[in-house]
Design an enzyme around this catalytic site. Structure first.
Site, PDB file in Angstrom:
ATOM      1  N   GLU A  11      33.731 -78.728  -3.431  1.00 44.57           N
ATOM      2  CA  GLU A  11      34.853 -79.613  -3.118  1.00 44.57           C
ATOM      3  C   GLU A  11      36.094 -78.851  -2.664  1.00 44.57           C
ATOM      4  O   GLU A  11      36.970 -79.437  -2.025  1.00 44.57           O
ATOM      5  CB  GLU A  11      35.192 -80.466  -4.338  1.00 44.57           C
ATOM      6  CG  GLU A  11      34.070 -81.409  -4.732  1.00 44.57           C
ATOM      7  CD  GLU A  11      34.284 -82.073  -6.077  1.00 44.57           C
ATOM      8  OE1 GLU A  11      33.714 -83.152  -6.299  1.00 44.57           O
ATOM      9  OE2 GLU A  11      35.020 -81.517  -6.925  1.00 44.57           O
ATOM     10  N   ASP A 196      27.071 -90.754  -3.738  1.00 47.58           N
ATOM     11  CA  ASP A 196      25.895 -91.527  -4.146  1.00 47.58           C
ATOM     12  C   ASP A 196      26.283 -93.000  -4.194  1.00 47.58           C
ATOM     13  O   ASP A 196      27.349 -93.362  -4.670  1.00 47.58           O
ATOM     14  CB  ASP A 196      25.324 -91.070  -5.488  1.00 47.58           C
ATOM     15  CG  ASP A 196      26.378 -90.855  -6.567  1.00 47.58           C
ATOM     16  OD1 ASP A 196      27.236 -89.968  -6.389  1.00 47.58           O
ATOM     17  OD2 ASP A 196      26.356 -91.581  -7.574  1.00 47.58           O
TER      18      ASP A 196
END
Length: 226
Positions: A11, A196
């Site tokens: 990230e 997701d």
């Protein structure tokens, strides 16, 4: 100076590689990077996974660096069926869904002390993030981001979090960072890229998280350059 916190290397590493004039400082578990990112002075850190790591990182950043606002970035699971891989969620508030003192009469999610459930995101920062998402051609939605020390799978739990808290996405760090900023009176904003879907699982996350991170990098570049 803008503070930027993500939980994992995937990230923050690409963003850190874009930083210039970087200095480093180690505080406990966390290494902080101070420098320029696309022309903006920032302090960036990888906090690690979970609420305790996130809270410690945020407090260390606020107390040790001259940050005037803090942005939590990273991937998250979708709580709405409309959100697909790579879509962006720009937070309106942060909640801690696993904070539960309901047996003594409190509502689910209440943070004792400040006595708040929804810790607000800064409207001005959020508006700029929405504009940046549009400039980058990224689809986004707004909503609360629900945090807990759990990787959430299964539509039943995700539907509950969406309905009960009005949450659009779930993560494992944002609520702790938001609480730290709320109590220290530092403007806070959150931007999460979907890794997701609501019906997804750990396997989908493993396959799609890198793709989601790339979209978030596009958003951050547009945000900082503007």
């Amino acid at each position: 100076m803008l503070g930027i916190i993500g939980a994992m290397d995937k990230e923050v590493n690409a963003l850190r590689d874009e930083m210039r004039d970087v200095t480093e400082k180690q505080i406990g578990y966390t290494r902080y990077y101070q420098g320029m990112l696309w022309g903006v002075p920032v302090c960036m850190a990888r906090c690690g996974i979970g609420k305790v790591h996130a809270g410690l990182c945020a407090l260390g950043m606020i107390l040790s660096f001259p940050v005037t606002a803090l942005l939590n970035i990273g991937v998250a699971g979708a709580l709405r069926p409309t959100l697909q891989i790579g879509n962006i969620v720009i937070g309106t508030s942060a909640v801690q869904h696993d904070m539960d003192t309901t047996p003594i009469g409190d509502p689910l999610g209440l943070i004792s002390g400040p006595n708040i459930i929804h810790m607000p995101c800064d409207p001005a920062l959020s508006q700029k993030l929405m504009k940046a998402a549009e400039e980058a051609g990224l689809r986004y939605e707004q909503g609360a981001i629900a945090t807990g020390d759990q990787f959430i799978v299964g539509t039943e739990k995700k539907t509950f979090l969406a309905d009960f808290f009005g949450a659009a996405a779930c993560d494992m760090e944002g609520g702790a960072i938001a609480q730290c900023c709320y109590e220290m009176q530092i403007p806070y904003a959150a931007v999460r890229a979907i890794s997701d879907t609501r019906d997804g699982d750990g396997r989908e996350y493993a396959e799609k998280a890198d793709e989601a991170c790339r979209n978030e990098e596009k958003l951050l570049k547009a945000f900082l350059e503007s």
